[in-house]
Enzyme design. Sequence first.
Site, PDB file in Angstrom:
ATOM      1  CE  LYS A 153       1.771   6.029   1.953  1.00 14.47           C
ATOM      2  NZ  LYS A 153       0.760   6.166   3.014  1.00 14.47           N
TER       3      LYS A 153
ATOM      4  CB  SER B 154      -1.049   2.856   3.176  1.00 21.78           C
ATOM      5  OG  SER B 154      -1.062   4.077   3.394  1.00 21.78           O
TER       6      SER B 154
ATOM      7  CB  SER C  38      -1.429   4.879   6.430  1.00 20.61           C
ATOM      8  OG  SER C  38      -2.614   4.320   5.999  1.00 20.61           O
TER       9      SER C  38
END
Lengths: 95, 471
Positions: free
Chosen positions: B78, B153, B177
Site C-alpha cells: 500500500k 482504504s 481498511s
Amino acid sequence: MDKEKVQKLAQLARIKISDIEAENLSREFASILGYVKDIGSVSKDTRSVSPESFPVRNIMRDDEPSHEAGFYADRLLSAAPHQEGGYIKVKKILQ
Amino acid sequence: MKELIKLNLKEAREGLRLGRFTSRELVEAHLNRIKEKDGEVGAFLEIFESALASADEADRMIKEGRDLPLLGVPIAIKDNILYRGHASSASSKILENYVSSYDSTAVTRMREAGAVIIGRTNCDEFAMGSSTENSAFGPTRNPLDLERVPGGSSGGSAAAVSGDMCIASLGSDTGGSIRQPAAFCGTVGLKPTYGRVSRHGLIALASSLDQIGPFTKTVSDSESIYNVLKGRDALDSTTISDETYPRKRDFKKRIGIPRSFLESEGISESVKSNFKQVEEKFRALGYELVDIELPNIKHSLAVYYIVMPAEASSNLARFDGVRFGFHLEGGDGIEDYFETKGSGFGQEVRRRVILGTYVLSSGYYDEYYGQGLRLRDAITQELRGIFEQVDLILTPTTPTCAFRLGEKTKDPLSMYLADIFTVPANIAGVPALSIPSGFEGILPLGLQLMADLGREDDLFTAGKDFLGESI
C-alpha cells in the site's frame, strides 16, 4: 456548528478552506456529530481498563546515541522542499 | 499446471522451489497481467523498476538452495508503507514527490523473507476512506465489476490480489481498511492484534488503531505472511511478542454471535441470508454457535469517529511543507502552512483534521474525546470478557456488497457506516480476519472472525476449516 466556527477550527489547524467548503463542512459536521453524540447517553460510570489487561507499557530505550551524528542528515534533508548548507530553510520568522 | 497468475503463495513457493519456473517468469507474468488489466482497474500507482532485479536476485538464491517463506514471490505494498529509495505518497498530493528515506519494518522483514516488492498500490488519501475514491490520483475500481468500488482504504491492495496482479499484498487497517476491501474483492484480509506488526515506517493515520496486515488468496497464505511480519521491534515501542498475551483457554470451536448488533440498520438482505448459510456451515463443521450480548459494541463507530480524527489531526500536523513533501508559497511562514495544507490535503483529509481539532478543543474535549476514551475502555472490557466464554466472534464483514462509485461520496456519514462491523476490533485492539463467504450475483461477500488479543492462531484454524484448506 456554523461556518464561522468551522473557519475558526480550520484556522487552528492551519488549513486554508473556502467559505463554500466551510458551509458544506458545517452541514456535514452536524450529521457526523449527531451520530457520535449518542455516546453521551452512555453511563460515564464505566470501569476503567485495569493495567494488567494492557501489559505493554513504558518501553524505553537507553538514552544514548543510536548512530553517528549526521549519519541520516543527507537522506532526510533531501526530502525537504528548501535546504541550504545542511539545514532546512524556512522564511524569516521574526521581523 | 495452473496459469502463473492464478497461483497462490503456497503453490508459487512450491513451483519456485522445484524449479518449475523462475521468479523472473513469475514476476513477468504478473507484470504482463498488470499491463493488460490495470488500465481499467487502477490498482497500482507505480510498478517499481527494482522488481525484475529483485526477481533475478531471488533466482540466484533459489539456485543456491535457499528456502525462505516469500522467496521470489511478487507482493505489492500500500502507498503508505515506506520502502527506501522508492516513492511513497499515501495517495496524497502533499506527499506526491516524497521518496522514502528509510524502510518500514514490514518491508525489511518481507525482503528478508525473499519477497519481490513489485509496486505500490492506490488507497484513500492517508488511508481515510472506505472506497478508494479519496485518492488524489483517481479511484481504483473493483476488478470483478468495474462500476463498483473495491472498498477502502486499502482498495488498490485488495484489487491487485483479486485481479491476479500480484500473489499477495500489504495494507493497513485503522477501522476496517484491510477487511472491508478484502470482503468487497473476494480475498482474505487480516488485521492482526494491535502491536503484533510494527508500525515503524507506516505513514500514521491514528496511532492507537493502525495495524499493517496482508491480503492473500488463502488463509494459509495469510498465516505465512503474518509469521514473517509479526514480532517485537525496537523501532515501535507498542509491538508485542508471542508471550505478551498468553492463551487463556483451549480452543473449543465455540463461536459467539452478537445477535442484536447484527440487527443494526442498513444491512442488506443478501448479507443476512448469506450469514445464515455461514452459521449453518460452521455448525456442520462441528462448531458450537451461541448468541452473545455486547451492549456497548454498537457505540464503536461513534467512538471511532472521535478517536480517529483526534489522532489524525495530531499526526498530520507534520505535513507543513517544511521538512518533506509538497510546498506552496504564501506571504510569510505561517501563510505557507495555510496554503500548503489547504491545497496539499484533499477534501476528506481536511474534513477529518478539522473534526479532530474540534473534538480536542477546549470546552469540547471531555464531552467528546474524554467520553470517547471511557467508552472505548468499556467496549474493550466487554469484548475481552466475552472471550472467556467463546473463542471467536462471528459477524458479516460489511453490511452490503461493494457499492457503486459515487454512491456514497456526497454523504460522509453513509460512507462511514460501511465500517460498522470492522471498527470494534480496532477499538479493542483484537485481531480479526475477513474471508470470502459467498456472492451476491458476481459480487463477493465476506465473513469476519474476531478473536481475543494475541489469538490469530484461532482465526487461522477456523478460517481454514471454513474454506476447506488443509491444516
